[in-house]
Design an enzyme around this catalytic site. Structure first.
Site, mmCIF file in Angstrom:
data_model
loop_
_atom_site.group_PDB
_atom_site.id
_atom_site.type_symbol
_atom_site.label_atom_id
_atom_site.label_comp_id
_atom_site.label_asym_id
_atom_site.label_seq_id
_atom_site.Cartn_x
_atom_site.Cartn_y
_atom_site.Cartn_z
ATOM 1 N N CYS A 164 10.026 -10.245 -32.998
ATOM 2 C CA CYS A 164 10.525 -9.004 -32.397
ATOM 3 C C CYS A 164 12.030 -9.039 -32.211
ATOM 4 O O CYS A 164 12.716 -8.047 -32.367
ATOM 5 C CB CYS A 164 9.851 -8.777 -31.059
ATOM 6 S SG CYS A 164 9.953 -10.215 -29.990
ATOM 7 N N GLU B 28 6.658 -4.687 -24.125
ATOM 8 C CA GLU B 28 7.576 -5.543 -24.891
ATOM 9 C C GLU B 28 7.440 -5.119 -26.343
ATOM 10 O O GLU B 28 6.441 -5.443 -26.987
ATOM 11 C CB GLU B 28 7.189 -7.024 -24.735
ATOM 12 C CG GLU B 28 7.198 -7.542 -23.317
ATOM 13 C CD GLU B 28 8.596 -7.721 -22.767
ATOM 14 O OE1 GLU B 28 9.564 -7.689 -23.546
ATOM 15 O OE2 GLU B 28 8.726 -7.875 -21.546
ATOM 16 N N GLU C 11 12.755 -1.477 -38.030
ATOM 17 C CA GLU C 11 12.330 -2.865 -37.890
ATOM 18 C C GLU C 11 11.485 -3.218 -39.119
ATOM 19 O O GLU C 11 10.417 -2.645 -39.325
ATOM 20 C CB GLU C 11 11.485 -3.017 -36.621
ATOM 21 C CG GLU C 11 11.087 -4.439 -36.376
ATOM 22 C CD GLU C 11 10.199 -4.604 -35.154
ATOM 23 O OE1 GLU C 11 9.301 -3.776 -34.957
ATOM 24 O OE2 GLU C 11 10.405 -5.583 -34.406
ATOM 25 N N LYS D 162 -6.645 -8.858 -25.004
ATOM 26 C CA LYS D 162 -7.086 -8.626 -26.389
ATOM 27 C C LYS D 162 -6.005 -9.085 -27.355
ATOM 28 O O LYS D 162 -4.918 -8.518 -27.406
ATOM 29 C CB LYS D 162 -7.361 -7.150 -26.643
ATOM 30 C CG LYS D 162 -8.037 -6.945 -27.991
ATOM 31 C CD LYS D 162 -7.997 -5.518 -28.483
ATOM 32 C CE LYS D 162 -6.702 -5.172 -29.155
ATOM 33 N NZ LYS D 162 -6.411 -5.944 -30.386
HETATM 34 P P1 NAD Z 1 0.880 -3.202 -33.069
HETATM 35 O O1 NAD Z 1 1.578 -2.364 -32.082
HETATM 36 O O2 NAD Z 1 0.339 -2.559 -34.269
HETATM 37 O O3 NAD Z 1 -0.341 -3.968 -32.399
HETATM 38 C C1 NAD Z 1 -0.174 -4.737 -31.256
HETATM 39 C C2 NAD Z 1 -1.509 -4.835 -30.534
HETATM 40 O O4 NAD Z 1 -1.879 -3.541 -30.075
HETATM 41 C C3 NAD Z 1 -2.663 -5.334 -31.375
HETATM 42 O O5 NAD Z 1 -3.471 -6.152 -30.559
HETATM 43 C C4 NAD Z 1 -3.396 -4.062 -31.749
HETATM 44 O O6 NAD Z 1 -4.770 -4.261 -31.987
HETATM 45 C C5 NAD Z 1 -3.201 -3.223 -30.512
HETATM 46 N N1 NAD Z 1 -3.229 -1.772 -30.724
HETATM 47 C C6 NAD Z 1 -2.945 -1.072 -31.857
HETATM 48 N N2 NAD Z 1 -3.058 0.250 -31.624
HETATM 49 C C7 NAD Z 1 -3.422 0.394 -30.322
HETATM 50 C C8 NAD Z 1 -3.687 1.516 -29.497
HETATM 51 N N3 NAD Z 1 -3.596 2.761 -29.952
HETATM 52 N N4 NAD Z 1 -4.018 1.296 -28.213
HETATM 53 C C9 NAD Z 1 -4.095 0.039 -27.720
HETATM 54 N N5 NAD Z 1 -3.877 -1.053 -28.463
HETATM 55 C C10 NAD Z 1 -3.529 -0.887 -29.754
HETATM 56 O O7 NAD Z 1 1.904 -4.365 -33.411
HETATM 57 P P2 NAD Z 1 1.713 -5.570 -34.381
HETATM 58 O O8 NAD Z 1 1.902 -5.079 -35.778
HETATM 59 O O9 NAD Z 1 0.491 -6.344 -34.065
HETATM 60 O O10 NAD Z 1 2.942 -6.500 -33.948
HETATM 61 C C11 NAD Z 1 4.204 -6.317 -34.394
HETATM 62 C C12 NAD Z 1 5.066 -5.604 -33.360
HETATM 63 O O11 NAD Z 1 5.088 -6.337 -32.133
HETATM 64 C C13 NAD Z 1 6.490 -5.550 -33.797
HETATM 65 O O12 NAD Z 1 6.998 -4.254 -33.599
HETATM 66 C C14 NAD Z 1 7.192 -6.541 -32.884
HETATM 67 O O13 NAD Z 1 8.553 -6.304 -32.719
HETATM 68 C C15 NAD Z 1 6.411 -6.446 -31.642
HETATM 69 N N6 NAD Z 1 6.589 -7.634 -30.786
HETATM 70 C C16 NAD Z 1 7.358 -7.545 -29.659
HETATM 71 C C17 NAD Z 1 7.584 -8.652 -28.854
HETATM 72 C C18 NAD Z 1 8.433 -8.555 -27.610
HETATM 73 O O14 NAD Z 1 8.346 -9.437 -26.770
HETATM 74 N N7 NAD Z 1 9.222 -7.528 -27.448
HETATM 75 C C19 NAD Z 1 7.015 -9.863 -29.194
HETATM 76 C C20 NAD Z 1 6.239 -9.938 -30.347
HETATM 77 C C21 NAD Z 1 6.034 -8.806 -31.142
#
Ligand code: NAD
Length: 790
Positions: A300, A266, A397, A192
C-alpha cells in the site's frame, strides 16, 4: 582471470527453502471446515468452498469454506458471547494471552513463513525476515498495552465486538495489526482474510487454540466480498477495521453511515520517493528497490512515484536500470529471489493493462532483459520515464512492480508534485541534509514519512493515511485509540430542526439593516441568495434575521478557510495568545451575551451568565492546551527515532448544536482552532445570533481572516453541502441523527474524517465535553522516521 573478474562471473546457485512441513500441514487439514467460530472448526452453511492456489504455479492449494451470512451471524454471536468475560478480564490476563500467542507463533515461525510464501507468492526472504517477525512483535508489544490500559487511557473502554477485513498482500501481518490491539483493548473479533490468501490465518487460529485464547474471543471466517459485506452490515458489531482498496473503503464508509459503528480505514496509496541532488545515490537506489519492488510492488505504501531532482536524474536512472538488471525474478521459495509472482492472474492482467495505458499516454516503459519462469503470474520490474503528472501511472495505484519517474527543479516543486495525488499514505525523502528533509516532511500530505529510508514499520509506531488513503492509525499508542471509546457526557437526542421560519427576502437600502450577515474570509458578507431567516425570541417575537446560507456560501467559506495559511503556520504559542485574547474580549461583553441567551433561549439570568462564563473558561482551556497537546517520539527497535507529529486536519466543517448554543459552538470551534485548523462553522439553526454576535468579537481579537468562517442557515442542508465538499478535510456533526447519517454517507468523495454525535448532543457544561477527546479529533498524527548513525 583476476579476483574481480571471478567475482563478477560468479552465479547464484539454487537455494530453495524446504516446503515439506507446509505440504504436510496442507495435506493434514480439512479445509472444508475452515471457519473458526466460537473455538470450533465449522463448515460453511451450504458447504460452499472457494479455491486458493499457488501464484508461482497456478496449482490448487486448497478448497476453503466460503462463509455465508448465517456463518457471519454465528461468528458475531460467538464474539458477543465471549465479550463480557474478556472485556472484564484484567489487563494482566489479557497480556498473558497476547504474549502466549506471540510465543506460540515464534515456535512455528518457519511454517508461517513458508505457508505465506506458498499462498501469496512473496519471496521467502521477505516473509521469513519481515512479515512473520513483525507480526509476532505486534502481539508481544500489545501484551504491554493490555496491561497499561488504565494507566495510559484512563476512562476509555474497549468498543466491543469488532469486525476486521484484510487484504492479501500481507495476510499474516495485517491480521496481527488488527487482532493484537483489539484483544489488548478488551474487544472480541470477527476477522475475514482476503480470499486469495486464507492459509496463514487458519494456522493462526490453530495457534489461538494452543495459546489458550478463550473460545469466541477470536473468530476467523473465510470468504470474499459477500462475507465482508455481511460483517460490515452486521448490527451486532460496534467497530469495523478495514484494510484494502480505497474503492471498497468508500463502499464501507457509505454502508456504515448513521450506524454509529466506529470505523478505521487503511487504504491505497501512490507514495512519493523524493531524491534531492545531494542524496547518497547508491543508498537511494537500494531504498528504491525496497520501496517499489518489495513484495512485487503489492504494498500500500510502495514508493511508486520516483521524484528526482533534475540535475541528477540521468545519473540516478542509469543506476536504477543497472540495479534492476540484477534483480532476480523467480521461485519465491528460493532464498536468493528478489521478485516472486504476483498474487493472481487477475492482478497480473491489471498491472499489464495499466502499463499499456501508461505507455499509450506517453510514458516510456523499460524492463530489464530477463526471462520469466514458464508458469506462474510473474511480471518483470518496470521503470516508466517521461511520465506526465496526469499519466495514469502517476495517478493510479498499480499495486505491481512499476515505478513511475518524474523530475523536479526545486524544493517547492518537489512538494507540489508529491502532494499531487488523491492519496496520502507515505513518502520517502532522500538528502544528506537533514535540515532539508525535516523542512519537507511536514509539508507532505502523508501519514508516514521516511527520511533516507523506506518501508520501515514497527508495532510501536502508528501507520495510516491522510486523504483517500483512509483514516485511523495502526500500531502503538495511536492505534490503541481505534479500539477504545471515551466516555462522553451524552446530552439529549437532537430533534430535526423545526425552524418554521420562511426565508425572507433582504431589503436593499433599508436604513437599519437588522440582518446579521455571514462571516467569510474575515468579512461580514451577504448570503449569495440574498435571503434571510427570521430568528425568534423565546417568547416568539422577532429577535432579528440571519443570512440564509447556500451551497455557494459554503464554497466561498471553504475557499477562505483553505486560503488562510497564517493560522495553520502560526506557532502554537501564537495561536494560544489569540485564543486567550478572544476569551478576554468575550469576557468584556459577557453581560451582553448573557442577555442574548436569555432573550433567545429563555434561560434564566444565572443560567445564561453561567453559560457565558463556561464559554470563556473553555476558550482559556484550549488557549492553554494549544501548545501542550504535543506529539511524541517513538523509539522503534531500529537505528531510528520516529517523530509522531501532531498536525492540523486542515479545513474542518463544524455543525454546532442548538442546546447551550454559545457553549456548544465554542466547545467545538476552539479545539479545532487550537490545533491549527481553519473552520467553516454552521451554528445552531434556532439560535444563530449567538454565533453572529461572536464574530464581532472575533473580528477584533487578532484571529486571521479565514481562520473562522460562519455560515448561518438550514443545518440539514448545509451539513450535506459540507460533507460533499472535497476540500473539507474533517467534519464534526452535532445535529439530528438523520442529518448526521446523510452527511456521513455523502462524505466519501475525499473520505473526510467525520465525527458525529449520531443525533445525540453532549452536556457541554460537563468537564468531559472538553479536552483530549476533542483535540485528538483536531489532529492527524504523522510519523516521521529519522535514521541515525553512519
Ligand atoms: P480489496 O479492497 O479488493 O479487498 C480487501 C478485503 O475486502 C478483502 O478481504 C475482500 O474480500 C474484502 N472486500 C471486498 N469487497 C468488499 C465489500 N464490498 N465489503 C466488504 N468487504 C469487501 O483490496 P485487495 O485487492 O485485497 O488489497 C489491495 C488493496 O489494499 C490496495 O489498494 C492496497 O493499497 C490496500 N492496502 C492498504 C494497506 C494500508 O495499511 N493502508 C495495507 C495493505 C493493503
Amino acid at each position: 582471470m583476476n579476483i574481480l573478474e571471478r567475482y563478477h562471473a560468479m552465479e547464484y546457485g539454487p537455494a530453495p527453502e524446504a516446503r515439506n512441513e507446509a505440504d504436510a500441514w496442507l495435506a493434514g487439514r480439512d479445509f472444508s471446515k475452515a471457519l473458526f467460530i466460537g473455538g470450533d472448526w465449522k463448515a460453511a452453511g451450504g458447504g460452499k468452498t472457494f479455491d486458493t492456489s499457488e501464484p508461482s504455479s497456478g496449482k490448487l492449494l486448497a478448497k476453503v469454506s466460503d462463509a455465508n451470512a448465517a456463518d457471519i451471524d454465528a461468528a458475531v454471536a460467538a464474539a458477543a458471547k465471549a465479550l463480557p468475560k474478556w472485556s472484564a478480564s484484567s489487563g494482566y490476563q489479557r497480556a498473558k494471552v497476547l504474549y502466549a500467542i506471540g510465543r506460540a507463533m515464534q515456535r512455528h515461525q518457519r511454517l508461517f513463513a513458508v505457508l505465506e510464501t506458498i499462498d501469496n507468492g512473496k519471496p521467502i526472504r521477505e516473509s521469513r525476515d519481515i512479515d512473520v517477525p513483525l507480526a509476532i512483535r505486534h502481539f508481544i508489544h500489545h501484551a504491554g498495552w493490555a496491561q497499561a490500559l488504565d494507566r495510559d487511557f484512563p476512562g476509555q473502554k474497549g468498543v466491543g465486538v469488532v469486525g476486521q477485513i484484510i487484504p492479501w498482500n500481507f495476510p499474516l501481518l495485517m491480521l496481527a495489526w488488527k487482532i493484537a490491539p483489539a484483544l489488548a483493548a478488551g474487544c472480541t473479533v470477527v476477522l475475514k482474510p482476503a480470499e486469495f490468501t486464507p492459509l496463514t490465518s487458519i494456522l493462526f487460529a490453530e495457534i489461538c487454540e494452543r495459546a489458550g485464547v478463550p473460545k469466541g474471543v477470536v473468530n476467523i471466517v473465510q470468504g470474499g466480498p459477500e462475507a465482508g459485506a455481511a460483517i460490515v452490515n452486521h448490527p451486532g458489531i460496534q467497530k469495523i477495521a478495514f484494510t484494502g482498496s480505497s474503492e471498497v473503503g468508500k463502499i464501507i464508509r457509505k454502508a456504515t453511515a448513521g450506524s454509529g459503528k466506529k470505523l478505521s480505514l487503511e487504504l491505497g496509496g501512490k507514495s512519493a520517493f523524493i531524491v534531492f541532488e545531494d542524496a547518497d545515490l547508491d543508498s537511494a537506489v537500494e531504498g528504491l528497490v525496497d520501496g517499489i519492488w518489495f513484495n512485487q510492488g503489492q504494498v500500500c505504501c510502495a514508493g511508486s512515484r520516483l521524484l528526482v531532482q533534475e540535475g541528477i536524474a540521468d545519473a540516478l536512472i542509469a543506476k536504477v536500470k543497472t540495479r534492476m538488471s540484477r534483480l532476480r525474478v523467480g521461485s519465491p521459495l528460493d532464498k536468493n529471489t528478489d521478485i516472486g509472482p504476483l498474487v493472481d492472474l487477475t492482478q497480473l492482467d491489471r498491472v499489464k493493462g495499466l502499463i499499456a495505458e501508461g505507455a499509450r499516454q506517453g510514458a516510456v516503459c523499460w524492463q530489464p532483459d530477463a526471462t520469466l519462469p514458464s508458469s506462474g503470474y510473474y511480471h518483470l520490474p518496470t521503470l516508466a520515464t517521461g511520465v506526465s503528472p496526469a499519466n495514469i501511472l502517476a495517478q493510479e495505484e498499480v499495486f505491481g512492480p512499476v515505478l513511475a519517474t518524474m523530475t523536479f527543479r526545486n524544493t517547492e516543486e518537489a512538494i507540489e508534485l508529491a502532494n499531487n495525488t488523491r492519496y496520502g499514505l507515505a513518502a520517502s525523502v532522500w538528502s544528506e541534509n537533514v535540515n532539508l528533509t525535516l523542512h519537507v516532511a511536514p509539508q507532505l500530505k502523508a501519514g508516514v514519512v521516511w527520511v533516507n529510508g523506506t518501508n520501515m514499520f514497527d508495532a510501536a509506531c502508528g501507520f495510516g493515511g491522510y486523504r483517500e488513503s483512509g483514516f485511523g492509525r495502526e500500531g502503538g499508542r495511536e492505534g490503541m485509540f481505534e479500539y477504545l471509546s471515551a466516555k462522553l457526557p451524552l446530552g439529549p437526542v437532537i430533534k430535526p430542526a423545526t425552524s418554521s421560519a420562511q426565508p425572507v427576502e433582504q431589503a436593499d437600502g433599508v436604513a437599519i439593516d437588522r440582518t446579521a450577515k455571514l462571516f467569510i474570509g474575515g468579512k461580514q458578507v451577504r448570503p449569495d441568495g440574498n435571503y434571510s431567516l427570521a430568528v425568534a425570541t423565546a417568547k416568539g417575537k422577532l429577535a432579528g434575521e440571519v443570512g440564509l446560507g447556500s451551497r455557494k456560501d459554503i464554497r466561498d467559506a471553504v475557499s477562505a478557510a483553505r486560503a488562510c495559511k497564517s493560522w495553520p503556520e502560526a506557532t502554537a504559542y501564537n495561536r494560544s495568545q489569540v485564543l486567550y485574547y478572544l476569551a478576554e474580549n468575550l469576557s468584556g461583553r459577557a453581560e451582553e451575551f448573557a442577555a442574548r441567551l436569555t432573550e433567545l433561549t429563555g434561560a434564566n439570568a444565572k443560567a445564561a451568565r453561567d453559560e457565558v462564563e463556561l464559554s470563556i473558561e473553555r476558550l482559556f482551556l484550549y488557549a492553554g492546551l494549544a501548545d501542550k497537546f504535543e506529539g511524541r517520539v517513538h523509539q522503534p527497535p531500529a537505528r531510528a527515532v520516529t517523530l509522531a507529529l501532531h498536525e492540523p486536519v486542515g479545513v474542518v466543517g463544524i455543525v454546532a448544536p442548538d442546546d447551550q448554543p454559545l457553549l456548544g459552538f465554542i466547545s467545538l470551534v476552539a479545539p479545532a482552532l487550537a490545533m491549527g485548523n481553519t473552520v467553516v462553522a454552521v451554528p445552531s439553526e434556532r439560535y444563530p445570533l449567538l454565533a453572529t454576535d461572536l464574530y464581532q468579537v472575533i473580528e477584533y481579537s487578532d484571529v486571521p481572516a479565514g481562520a473562522v468562517n460562519i455560515v448561518t442557515g438550514r443545518t440539514a442542508e448545509l451539513a450535506v453541502v459540507l460533507a460533499k465538499h472535497d476540500d473539507v478535510d474533517g467534519l464534526w456533526l452535532f445535529t439530528d441523527a438523520d442529518t448526521c447519517a446523510k452527511a456521513e454517507a455523502e462524505s466519501i468523495g475525499n473520505l473526510k474524517r467525520v465525527w458525529s454525535g449520531n443525533g445525540r448532543s453532549l452536556d457541554w457544561a460537563s468537564e468531559d465535553a472538553a479536552g483530549d477527546v476533542f483535540l485528538r479529533r483536531a489532529i492527524e498524527v504523522k510519523n516521521v522516521w529519522v535514521p541515525y548513525g553512519d
